[in-house]
Motif scaffolding. Structure first.
Motif, short mmCIF file in Angstrom:
data_model
loop_
_atom_site.label_atom_id
_atom_site.label_comp_id
_atom_site.label_asym_id
_atom_site.label_seq_id
_atom_site.Cartn_x
_atom_site.Cartn_y
_atom_site.Cartn_z
N ASP A 118 0.59 -1.12 -0.10
CA ASP A 118 -0.18 -0.41 0.50
C ASP A 118 0.94 1.52 -0.04
O ASP A 118 1.68 1.31 1.10
N ALA A 119 0.55 1.84 -0.85
CA ALA A 119 1.80 3.41 -0.84
C ALA A 119 1.36 4.54 0.03
O ALA A 119 2.36 4.48 0.57
N LEU A 120 0.63 4.47 0.17
CA LEU A 120 0.24 5.02 1.47
C LEU A 120 0.64 4.73 2.90
O LEU A 120 0.86 6.05 3.66
N GLU A 121 0.53 3.12 2.69
CA GLU A 121 1.08 3.36 4.07
C GLU A 121 2.67 3.70 3.79
O GLU A 121 2.86 3.49 4.92
N ALA A 122 3.26 2.81 3.51
CA ALA A 122 5.14 2.96 2.94
C ALA A 122 4.63 4.17 2.84
O ALA A 122 6.02 5.26 4.10
N ILE A 123 3.92 5.66 2.22
CA ILE A 123 4.42 6.71 2.95
C ILE A 123 4.53 7.33 4.28
O ILE A 123 5.30 8.41 4.93
N VAL A 124 3.16 6.81 5.13
CA VAL A 124 2.91 7.46 6.25
C VAL A 124 4.01 6.85 7.22
O VAL A 124 4.08 7.69 8.10
N SER A 125 4.17 5.40 6.61
CA SER A 125 5.56 4.66 7.79
C SER A 125 6.58 6.39 7.35
O SER A 125 7.49 6.74 8.32
N PHE A 126 7.01 6.42 6.45
CA PHE A 126 8.05 6.91 6.12
C PHE A 126 7.77 8.35 7.03
O PHE A 126 9.35 8.73 7.11
N THR A 127 6.98 8.65 7.08
CA THR A 127 6.58 10.74 7.40
C THR A 127 6.84 10.01 8.63
O THR A 127 7.48 10.97 8.65
N LEU A 128 6.38 9.55 9.57
CA LEU A 128 6.42 9.19 10.35
C LEU A 128 8.11 9.42 11.30
O LEU A 128 7.95 9.14 12.20
N LEU A 129 9.10 8.01 10.67
CA LEU A 129 9.46 7.66 10.88
C LEU A 129 10.86 9.27 10.54
O LEU A 129 11.66 9.16 11.45
N SER A 130 10.09 9.92 10.20
CA SER A 130 11.22 11.36 9.47
C SER A 130 11.44 11.95 10.49
O SER A 130 11.01 12.26 12.07
N GLN A 131 12.03 12.99 10.70
CA GLN A 131 12.73 14.46 11.68
C GLN A 131 11.85 15.15 11.89
O GLN A 131 11.72 16.30 12.12
#
Length: 120
Positions: A66-79
């Motif tokens: 799921d593209a949105l799941e991946a984008i959200v995950s990386f967004t949450l991990l970001s600084q």
């Protein structure tokens, strides 16, 4: 956070916005990504992207994430700041660009955020 995801904890707003741009423009905003598309999304060599794809996100082994799941995950991990993360995620799920999230959009948001967070 798993070792494969540590690099994403170093991402700032510019990397997250660039990823979102690749999703919208390079990948056509599609919702399901194969391993090659996922690697393009995160701008990594296909071999490294494929490993993250397979070991972290493609938990049902169907060859898609799921593209949105991946984008959200990386967004949450970001600084990014909390406010910037919320703004990014809000924009991602405001599918009709109404400036507000409908109940249906909220349900999709919550499901994908929880699913993505459970994989980290």
């Amino acid at each position: 956070v798993g070792e494969q995801l540590l690099m994403f904890t170093q991402w700032g707003a510019s990397e997250v916005r660039a990823m979102r741009g690749r999703h919208l423009h390079g990948l056509g905003g599609r919702f399901a990504l194969n391993a090659r598309q996922f690697s393009n999304l995160i701008a990594t060599p296909e071999s490294a992207g494929r490993e993250i794809f397979r070991s972290v996100f493609d938990t049902d082994a169907n060859g898609l994430v799921d593209a949105l799941e991946a984008i959200v995950s990386f967004t949450l991990l970001s600084q990014m700041t909390i406010k910037d993360k919320v703004d990014m995620i809000f924009t991602l799920y405001d599918f009709n660009s109404a400036g507000q999230i409908s109940m249906d959009e909220l349900v999709i948001l919550l499901r994908t955020v929880l699913s993505g967070a459970s994989k980290m």
